[in-house]
Design an enzyme around this catalytic site. Structure first.
Site, PDB file in Angstrom:
ATOM      1  N   ASP A   1      -8.006   7.586   2.764  1.00  0.00           N
ATOM      2  CA  ASP A   1      -7.897   6.135   2.695  1.00  0.00           C
ATOM      3  C   ASP A   1      -6.485   5.798   2.211  1.00  0.00           C
ATOM      4  OD1 ASP A   1      -8.482   3.285   2.341  1.00  0.00           O
ATOM      5  OD2 ASP A   1     -10.578   3.861   2.464  1.00  0.00           O
TER       6      ASP A   1
ATOM      7  N   ASN B 191      -5.513  -4.409   7.526  1.00  0.00           N
ATOM      8  CA  ASN B 191      -6.010  -3.362   6.630  1.00  0.00           C
ATOM      9  C   ASN B 191      -4.913  -2.935   5.668  1.00  0.00           C
ATOM     10  OD1 ASN B 191      -8.467  -1.885   5.982  1.00  0.00           O
ATOM     11  ND2 ASN B 191      -7.381  -0.033   6.592  1.00  0.00           N
TER      12      ASN B 191
ATOM     13  N   ASN C 184      -4.446   3.630   7.642  1.00  0.00           N
ATOM     14  CA  ASN C 184      -4.483   3.790   6.183  1.00  0.00           C
ATOM     15  C   ASN C 184      -3.329   4.665   5.724  1.00  0.00           C
ATOM     16  OD1 ASN C 184      -6.543   2.461   4.579  1.00  0.00           O
ATOM     17  ND2 ASN C 184      -8.061   3.527   5.824  1.00  0.00           N
TER      18      ASN C 184
END
Length: 290
Positions: free
Chosen positions: A197, A102, A147
């Site tokens: 995020d 990610n 994140n």
């Protein structure tokens, strides 16, 4: 659309993420994670180039003028810019088919922090890792959606978040190695229904965060106070990056994943990548040291 926001690329990513800018070629790179796409956009030219990687990928860092380090669901790969050849450099959770990569960001010293997570965002399935000069360490485990990985300009502070928890954490960092020192503390907590995020930190230490679910880019002072917000034309912005030779503007990726057909019709720009024309004092991303 807000007056200081325009569409940089009209390619609609299902899950756009991982923007990073190369000042030498004036090119922005980003990913459509679930479709295994690397995207390239030269800021001075029309059109977006899409490259199929054959696996989920989420971030890249410049190694030098010829090579990139690509973060995928199986690990860290070196990509030759000219040929496009991808070679595995360091395996990461390659035998765990349930996880993928990610968020990621390069520390000022050249170390890379990056996260892994469950492909279905399973609770606690992910981790945050540190990679530097061939060495890999797991820093934090039990994370659902890693994140907001970012660093202060002098490299003495690192930030990261578990989006599922709704907090951005702050931890002291060794400026020479990018390794954390001491225990993380809460930097900011979500004050609304949106989620933290991706983030990037400017030259003044202000952290710019994409607020997934509420359609804005939020700026937090070094003390954690919300000091500015920029509205975006999409509900799911995912990550910002400084762009331009002076790093004085922001590109922001977004996603249409999870939106209903009606929601997509109401949000035609979902998944596109935007240019936020603000007078910011950004920083160019350092090369990663492999």
């Amino acid at each position: 659309m807000p007056t200081n926001v325009s569409v940089l690329s009209d390619h609609a990513c299902e899950l756009g993420e991982g923007p990073s800018y190369d000042p030498v070629s004036d090119t922005l790179y980003w990913f459509d994670i679930v479709n295994g796409l690397l995207l390239e956009k030269c800021l001075g030219k029309d059109g977006t180039t899409t490259i199929q990687l054959g696996q989920m990928a989420s971030a890249q860092a410049n190694i030098d003028g010829e090579r990139q380090l690509i973060l995928t669901e199986t690990g860290l790969h070196v990509r030759d810019r000219t040929s496009g050849r991808l070679v595995l450099h360091t395996s990461v959770e390659a035998t765990n088919a349930a996880t993928r990569s990610n968020d990621a960001r390069v520390h000022p010293c050249g170390a890379l922090w990056f996260g892994t997570m469950g492909k279905q965002a399973e609770t606690g399935a992910g981790s945050v890792y540190w990679f530097f000069r061939g060495e890999l360490r797991q820093l934090y485990s039990g994370i659902s959606i890693p994140n907001s990985i970012a660093f202060s300009p002098d490299g003495t502070i690192a930030y990261y978040a578990d989006t599922a928890v709704g907090r951005i954490m702050r931890v002291a960092c060794d400026a020479r190695t990018g390794l954390p020192e001491g225990e993380p503390k809460v930097f900011a907590e979500s004050e609304s229904a949106g989620s933290f995020d991706g983030s990037v930190v400017d030259a003044d230490g202000t952290l710019w965060n994409a607020r997934w679910g509420e359609g804005r880019l939020a700026a937090y002072a070094p003390g954690g106070e919300l000091v500015q917000a920029v509205l975006l034309p999409v509900s799911q912005p995912s990550c910002p990056a400084f762009v331009g030779k002076n790093a004085d503007r922001l590109a922001v990726t977004s996603a249409w994943i999870g939106l209903s057909d009606d929601a997509r019709r109401a949000e035609p720009d979902a998944g596109r990548t935007f240019l936020v024309d603000l007078s910011v004092k950004g920083r160019l991303e350092p090369d990663v040291l492999i």
